[in-house]
Structure formats: C-alpha cells, structure tokens
Scaffold this motif. Structure first.
Motif, PDB file in Angstrom:
ATOM      1  N   VAL A   6       0.852  -1.186   0.000  1.00  0.00           N
ATOM      2  CA  VAL A   6       0.000   0.000   0.000  1.00  0.00           C
ATOM      3  C   VAL A   6       0.889   1.238   0.000  1.00  0.00           C
ATOM      4  O   VAL A   6       1.856   1.325   0.763  1.00  0.00           O
ATOM      5  N   ASP A   7       0.567   2.168  -0.868  1.00  0.00           N
ATOM      6  CA  ASP A   7       1.263   3.456  -0.905  1.00  0.00           C
ATOM      7  C   ASP A   7       0.576   4.375   0.111  1.00  0.00           C
ATOM      8  O   ASP A   7      -0.339   5.124  -0.215  1.00  0.00           O
ATOM      9  N   TRP A   8       1.058   4.323   1.354  1.00  0.00           N
ATOM     10  CA  TRP A   8       0.379   5.050   2.435  1.00  0.00           C
ATOM     11  C   TRP A   8       0.477   6.556   2.254  1.00  0.00           C
ATOM     12  O   TRP A   8      -0.419   7.297   2.674  1.00  0.00           O
ATOM     13  N   ASP A   9       1.538   7.037   1.634  1.00  0.00           N
ATOM     14  CA  ASP A   9       1.647   8.478   1.376  1.00  0.00           C
ATOM     15  C   ASP A   9       0.517   8.933   0.458  1.00  0.00           C
ATOM     16  O   ASP A   9      -0.112   9.974   0.690  1.00  0.00           O
ATOM     17  N   LEU A  10       0.260   8.141  -0.589  1.00  0.00           N
ATOM     18  CA  LEU A  10      -0.822   8.475  -1.519  1.00  0.00           C
ATOM     19  C   LEU A  10      -2.173   8.369  -0.823  1.00  0.00           C
ATOM     20  O   LEU A  10      -3.039   9.238  -0.994  1.00  0.00           O
ATOM     21  N   VAL A  11      -2.349   7.303  -0.047  1.00  0.00           N
ATOM     22  CA  VAL A  11      -3.611   7.091   0.664  1.00  0.00           C
ATOM     23  C   VAL A  11      -3.924   8.270   1.592  1.00  0.00           C
ATOM     24  O   VAL A  11      -5.045   8.782   1.632  1.00  0.00           O
ATOM     25  N   ARG A  12      -2.900   8.713   2.331  1.00  0.00           N
ATOM     26  CA  ARG A  12      -3.115   9.838   3.251  1.00  0.00           C
ATOM     27  C   ARG A  12      -3.361  11.141   2.492  1.00  0.00           C
ATOM     28  O   ARG A  12      -4.221  11.938   2.878  1.00  0.00           O
ATOM     29  N   SER A  13      -2.638  11.347   1.401  1.00  0.00           N
ATOM     30  CA  SER A  13      -2.796  12.597   0.656  1.00  0.00           C
ATOM     31  C   SER A  13      -4.175  12.708   0.031  1.00  0.00           C
ATOM     32  O   SER A  13      -4.709  13.810  -0.134  1.00  0.00           O
ATOM     33  N   LEU A  14      -4.787  11.557  -0.326  1.00  0.00           N
ATOM     34  CA  LEU A  14      -6.120  11.552  -0.924  1.00  0.00           C
ATOM     35  C   LEU A  14      -7.221  11.282   0.099  1.00  0.00           C
ATOM     36  O   LEU A  14      -8.398  11.185  -0.274  1.00  0.00           O
ATOM     37  N   ASN A  15      -6.810  11.099   1.363  1.00  0.00           N
ATOM     38  CA  ASN A  15      -7.764  10.871   2.455  1.00  0.00           C
ATOM     39  C   ASN A  15      -8.668   9.667   2.184  1.00  0.00           C
ATOM     40  O   ASN A  15      -9.897   9.723   2.346  1.00  0.00           O
ATOM     41  N   ILE A  16      -8.062   8.571   1.755  1.00  0.00           N
ATOM     42  CA  ILE A  16      -8.802   7.340   1.461  1.00  0.00           C
ATOM     43  C   ILE A  16      -8.978   6.555   2.762  1.00  0.00           C
ATOM     44  O   ILE A  16      -8.007   6.287   3.469  1.00  0.00           O
ATOM     45  N   SER A  17     -10.197   6.194   3.083  1.00  0.00           N
ATOM     46  CA  SER A  17     -10.492   5.521   4.346  1.00  0.00           C
ATOM     47  C   SER A  17     -10.087   4.050   4.313  1.00  0.00           C
ATOM     48  O   SER A  17      -9.959   3.443   3.240  1.00  0.00           O
ATOM     49  N   ASP A  18      -9.924   3.470   5.508  1.00  0.00           N
ATOM     50  CA  ASP A  18      -9.624   2.038   5.611  1.00  0.00           C
ATOM     51  C   ASP A  18     -10.749   1.211   5.005  1.00  0.00           C
ATOM     52  O   ASP A  18     -10.508   0.161   4.393  1.00  0.00           O
ATOM     53  N   GLU A  19     -11.987   1.680   5.178  1.00  0.00           N
ATOM     54  CA  GLU A  19     -13.140   0.949   4.634  1.00  0.00           C
ATOM     55  C   GLU A  19     -13.103   0.933   3.109  1.00  0.00           C
ATOM     56  O   GLU A  19     -13.406  -0.089   2.486  1.00  0.00           O
ATOM     57  N   ALA A  20     -12.707   2.048   2.503  1.00  0.00           N
ATOM     58  CA  ALA A  20     -12.624   2.111   1.039  1.00  0.00           C
ATOM     59  C   ALA A  20     -11.531   1.181   0.531  1.00  0.00           C
ATOM     60  O   ALA A  20     -11.716   0.491  -0.483  1.00  0.00           O
ATOM     61  N   ILE A  21     -10.397   1.152   1.222  1.00  0.00           N
ATOM     62  CA  ILE A  21      -9.309   0.250   0.835  1.00  0.00           C
ATOM     63  C   ILE A  21      -9.782  -1.195   0.920  1.00  0.00           C
ATOM     64  O   ILE A  21      -9.522  -2.010   0.027  1.00  0.00           O
ATOM     65  N   ALA A  22     -10.499  -1.527   2.002  1.00  0.00           N
ATOM     66  CA  ALA A  22     -10.983  -2.896   2.206  1.00  0.00           C
ATOM     67  C   ALA A  22     -11.945  -3.317   1.102  1.00  0.00           C
ATOM     68  O   ALA A  22     -11.915  -4.472   0.645  1.00  0.00           O
ATOM     69  N   ARG A  23     -12.800  -2.397   0.662  1.00  0.00           N
ATOM     70  CA  ARG A  23     -13.749  -2.730  -0.416  1.00  0.00           C
ATOM     71  C   ARG A  23     -13.015  -3.023  -1.716  1.00  0.00           C
ATOM     72  O   ARG A  23     -13.340  -3.988  -2.432  1.00  0.00           O
ATOM     73  N   VAL A  24     -12.026  -2.185  -2.041  1.00  0.00           N
ATOM     74  CA  VAL A  24     -11.249  -2.408  -3.264  1.00  0.00           C
ATOM     75  C   VAL A  24     -10.482  -3.722  -3.163  1.00  0.00           C
ATOM     76  O   VAL A  24     -10.450  -4.514  -4.117  1.00  0.00           O
ATOM     77  N   GLU A  25      -9.893  -3.976  -2.002  1.00  0.00           N
ATOM     78  CA  GLU A  25      -9.115  -5.205  -1.826  1.00  0.00           C
ATOM     79  C   GLU A  25      -9.996  -6.441  -1.976  1.00  0.00           C
ATOM     80  O   GLU A  25      -9.592  -7.435  -2.610  1.00  0.00           O
ATOM     81  N   ALA A  26     -11.198  -6.420  -1.408  1.00  0.00           N
ATOM     82  CA  ALA A  26     -12.104  -7.572  -1.509  1.00  0.00           C
ATOM     83  C   ALA A  26     -12.476  -7.847  -2.963  1.00  0.00           C
ATOM     84  O   ALA A  26     -12.514  -9.003  -3.406  1.00  0.00           O
ATOM     85  N   ARG A  27     -12.753  -6.770  -3.711  1.00  0.00           N
ATOM     86  CA  ARG A  27     -13.106  -6.929  -5.133  1.00  0.00           C
ATOM     87  C   ARG A  27     -11.945  -7.515  -5.926  1.00  0.00           C
ATOM     88  O   ARG A  27     -12.121  -8.434  -6.735  1.00  0.00           O
ATOM     89  N   GLU A  28     -10.738  -6.991  -5.690  1.00  0.00           N
ATOM     90  CA  GLU A  28      -9.578  -7.478  -6.437  1.00  0.00           C
ATOM     91  C   GLU A  28      -9.177  -8.884  -6.008  1.00  0.00           C
ATOM     92  O   GLU A  28      -8.631  -9.649  -6.808  1.00  0.00           O
ATOM     93  N   GLN A  29      -9.453  -9.232  -4.762  1.00  0.00           N
ATOM     94  CA  GLN A  29      -9.168 -10.590  -4.307  1.00  0.00           C
ATOM     95  C   GLN A  29     -10.041 -11.596  -5.055  1.00  0.00           C
ATOM     96  O   GLN A  29      -9.578 -12.674  -5.438  1.00  0.00           O
TER      97      GLN A  29
END
Length: 217
Positions: A79-102
């Motif tokens: 995970v590119d945490w710098d990008l995630v923080r700069s775009l204010n992406i929530s843990d829940e949003a990351i989890a949804r994307v991860e589940a779909r890609e899994q």
C-alpha cells in the motif's frame, strides 16, 4: 523509439536476455494479462519454462488506473500510504477495493491454472516480465510473493519504465533490465503502436502454445 506491439517488445527483450537461454535454473514469470505476450516471446526464444505471477492492482476509488497498492497470492499486499493519506482514502474504502480485487485474483487463478500448481521457484533465477511499469506498486507485490519462495535471484525485465522507478526497483531485486526509460512516461500505452487489451483467451492460448513448443509451464 516505439514498440509495434507486445510481441515485438518481447522479442527485443529476449535479445538482451540471451545469457539466460536454456539455463536449467532460470524461469520466466509473466504478470497477466499484458505481460503474458511479452513473456511468451522471451520464454520461446530462450527456451525457458513460462508461468504466471498473479497480482492485482488496488486502484484509487473513482480513479482505478491510479494504483494505491497491490495484492498477490499468499496474503502479500503493498500500500502506498503516502498516496492514501494525501487523498484521504479511508480504511473501509481500501478494504472494499481489496475484496473486489481478491475475487478477481481467485477467478484468474482458476481460469489460467485450474488445478495445475505454479512452478517451484526455490533456488531458481526468476525473470519477471510485464509490458511496462508506471508506479511499480503491482510489481512490488509480485516481488514480495516471489520472495516467499526463496529464489536464487530475481531479474525484472520490461520494455518501458521511468528511470526513477527502475532505480528504486534495483534495491528490491538483483537486476532491472529496461529497454526504454523515458523521463516523461505519460502512460505505458504511449510507447506502443498497438496496445490493445490482452484477453483471458489470449493468455490461455499463449500458455497452451508454450506447452506445445515443449516449454514446460
């Protein structure tokens, strides 16, 4: 310089990878889908086994082409945490994307491999191939998955990538081979005359062709 298509890019890469031809410890791994036509040409020319390294990019919600990370089998995740923080992406949003890609990762594994296990990479030289690199997040997940099998060496070989990305990757692998390193990449597709999408059917066909040529997969 531009590549005509992925086939030509693979043929040109193969010329630079000649020292690995017919080495009993070497294998070629492709990142599906776009890396498979490139890797097939390398494996065919060098007479090396061909297999897949299944990885899925985690795209930024609403901007799926922008990678915020990647996943690979075995629980590997970057995970590119710098990008995630700069775009204010929530843990829940990351989890949804991860589940779909899994789910997509599992679908591709069933389709491409079926019941066939992947190659044993322990103590082998792995030539990891894609059709190009932008941020390198997907490739880093692939490298992490490969490292789990304790290979002797990892060689990353791609037709095109930014110079800084290649420099950064050299810290993670034994060798990086890139044919074109433009200062301004813009997009990988900009360096191909034909960058049409590689289909699941083409991936399966190329793996079957490798088998017919006697290249064990």
């Amino acid at each position: 310089m531009h590549f005509k298509d992925r086939t030509q890019a693979g043929q040109l890469l193969a010329q630079r990878l000649r020292p690995y031809a017919r080495r009993p410890d070497a294998v070629v791994l492709a990142l599906p889908r776009g890396g498979v036509p490139v890797a097939y040409e390398v494996a065919r020319a060098l007479e090396l086994p061909l297999d897949l390294c299944l990885v899925r990019k985690l795209g930024v919600p609403g901007h799926c082409e922008l990678a915020m990370g990647a996943i690979a089998p075995g629980g590997v995740k970057t995970v590119d945490w710098d990008l995630v923080r700069s775009l204010n992406i929530s843990d829940e949003a990351i989890a949804r994307v991860e589940a779909r890609e899994q789910r997509e990762l599992q679908r591709r594994e069933r389709l491409y491999r079926g019941d066939r296990p992947g190659l044993n990479l322990g103590d082998r030289t792995v030539i990891l191939i894609d059709d190009g690199i932008a941020t390198g997040s997907t490739l880093r997940a692939a490298i992490g998955a490969i490292r789990e099998q304790q290979p002797r060496a990892i060689v990353v070989a791609v037709p095109v990538a930014p110079p800084q990305t290649c420099t950064d990757l050299q810290q993670d692998v034994d060798r990086v081979l890139c044919l074109l390193c433009p200062q301004h990449l813009y997009s990988i597709s900009a360096w191909y005359e034909d960058f049409s999408q590689t289909s699941d059917e083409e991936v399966c066909q190329l793996l079957a062709k490798a088998n017919k040529l006697g290249i064990k997969t």
